[in-house]
Design an enzyme around this catalytic site. Structure first.
Site, PDB file in Angstrom:
ATOM      1  N   CYS A 389      80.263  48.506 -16.046  1.00 51.14           N
ATOM      2  CA  CYS A 389      80.232  49.830 -15.420  1.00 51.14           C
ATOM      3  C   CYS A 389      80.076  50.928 -16.467  1.00 51.14           C
ATOM      4  O   CYS A 389      80.186  52.114 -16.147  1.00 51.14           O
ATOM      5  CB  CYS A 389      81.486  50.066 -14.581  1.00 51.14           C
ATOM      6  SG  CYS A 389      83.021  49.987 -15.514  1.00 51.14           S
ATOM      7  N   GLU A 424      76.466  50.634 -12.421  1.00 54.22           N
ATOM      8  CA  GLU A 424      76.804  49.242 -12.713  1.00 54.22           C
ATOM      9  C   GLU A 424      75.536  48.555 -13.227  1.00 54.22           C
ATOM     10  O   GLU A 424      74.444  48.798 -12.689  1.00 54.22           O
ATOM     11  CB  GLU A 424      77.300  48.546 -11.444  1.00 54.22           C
ATOM     12  CG  GLU A 424      78.147  47.337 -11.687  1.00 54.22           C
ATOM     13  CD  GLU A 424      79.622  47.660 -11.859  1.00 54.22           C
ATOM     14  OE1 GLU A 424      80.372  46.753 -12.194  1.00 54.22           O
ATOM     15  OE2 GLU A 424      80.009  48.833 -11.691  1.00 54.22           O
TER      16      GLU A 424
END
Length: 431
Positions: A389, A424
């Protein structure tokens, strides 16, 4: 080049007033302007904006500028439709940014960071956009300030308490409206709320002490909010169920997951199915293969991967999450998964060279410790899928793995966080 004038504040502190055009965005979502060979970062600006901004003269590095006036706006600007964002809430960085352009910039930011820091050309696929742009977020984090709750800010200490948040689920909105009108016991430092597909809620208190006030407040929440299935509380390593049940159940495709009230799960349930499918597909597993799942949490990746290979072993340091993962494997009738409760780097030392064909890891935003990367290299798995992330920590860690002989074969950003600069990224590496 920015135009410059010098003015004085009433206290006598000098500031630089400048006008310049924003040329790009950085990984935190700030617009950037070049001034005297230095990069000035200005929040809530976009490429194509011409802005008037100030920089305190006491800041010789000119790191952050303060937006004073928007003189000419970028064609990619839209109305934020959020008073909290306009007044400084840092939960979203890009509510003023056309969504299709957000996705393009996320692709670009991932590509630029990987190419620059890995020092090689990296093919990055176009970021996969989200279908749902409002009400997608299933978790809200709140801070107790003198008995009133405020949104927890990621990059600043500004206390905001909006009546509505566009990105939070309806269930989260409902409980937030109730909570923000209440006097919060002094024992509670933070409140985290999570909702599921059925709009049920699980609540976790971070507390200074356990006492009857805490129990009474939890009971009051549940009596007025039937959607709250359970409330837990933690004081450092001491975690207890205060009211109701100990988990919240979420669904992802055909799989069900019981999530501890203090556990981790993907914040965007709609996009999590896409993320899960991409990880499984990218590994191209065979029925005889073995997989090691690092930071395995409640078994999100492990249980899905187990449907396609011989064995999966997960390593996770949160005891509650490990217990939930074991339950989730049974709940999904998966008998080829096992889970180890340990620090991930230490847990890897249990295994021998080439014991696993594939390794999946989904570390926190800070990425991997040096010791963990060394253990990864030692295990010599044929392929590694890294789910991140944070493109910045991802690029740092990939550089180590590339130097050890791996190569990047697949890189796919997924937008789990619309209206923010976060993205992500799935990367598959092979020997």
């Amino acid at each position: 080049m920015a135009k410059q004038t010098t003015v004085k504040r009433s206290q006598g502190e000098k500031v630089l007033n400048l006008v310049g055009q924003v040329s790009a965005l950085n990984e935190f979502g700030d617009g950037v302007i070049k001034h005297r060979e230095q990069v000035v970062k200005i929040a809530r600006t976009l490429p194509g904006d011409t802005v008037e901004y100030s920089i305190p003269a006491v800041s010789p590095r000119y790191v952050y500028g303060i937006l004073q006036k928007l003189k000419h706006q970028s064609p990619d600007r839209v109305e934020s439709q959020c008073a909290a964002f306009d007044s400084g809430c840092g939960g979203c960085q890009w509510l003023h940014f056309n969504y299709s352009k957000q996705v393009l910039w996320k692709t670009r930011l991932v590509r630029e960071l990987l190419v620059q820091r890995c020092q090689q050309d990296v093919k990055v696929n176009q970021c996969i956009a989200a279908d749902k742009l409002e009400g997608f977020r299933n978790k809200i984090s709140l801070k107790n300030v003198n008995g009133k709750l405020f949104f927890m800010q990621e990059f600043n200490d500004l206390a905001v308490s909006p009546s509505r948040c566009r990105v939070e689920s309806e269930a989260n909105q409902d409980i937030w409206r109730w909570l923000r009108s209440k006097k919060i016991p002094t024992e509670i430092e933070q409140i985290h709320v999570r909702s599921n597909h059925a709009q049920q809620l699980g609540i976790h208190f971070f507390v200074r002490s356990f006492n009857q006030n805490l129990k009474d407040f939890a009971d009051n929440i549940r009596s007025h909010n039937p959607s709250v299935v359970g409330i837990g509380a933690s004081l450092r390593d001491d975690y207890r169920i205060v009211a109701g049940q100990e988990f919240l159940t979420e669904v992802c495709g055909d799989l069900q997951f019981q999530i501890p009230l203090n556990g981790f799960f993907q914040t965007n349930a709609q996009q999590s199915k896409i993320l899960l499918d991409l990880v499984v597909k990218s590994l191209k597993l065979g029925r005889a293969q073995t997989v090691l799942d690092l930071y395995s949490g409640v078994g999100f990746f492990s249980i899905a991967l187990a449907q396609h290979c011989a064995k999966v072993v997960g390593i996770e340091n949160n005891p509650g999450s490990v217990a939930a993962a074991v339950k989730n494997a049974a709940l999904n009738q998966t008998n080829n998964c096992s889970f180890i409760c340990d620090d991930v780097a230490n847990g890897l030392k249990r295994f021998a060279l080439a014991e696993f064909d594939s390794i999946v890891l989904d570390p926190p935003r800070s990425g991997c410790q040096e010791e963990l990367l060394s253990e990864l290299v030692r295990l010599h798995a044929e392929q590694i899928v890294y789910v991140s992330c944070s493109p910045s920590s991802l690029a740092r860690d990939l550089k180590v793995l590339l130097k050890a002989g791996y190569r990047i074969g697949y890189c796919q950003p997924v937008d789990m966080f619309p209206h923010s600069s976060h993205v992500e990224t799935i990367v598959r590496l092979s020997r």
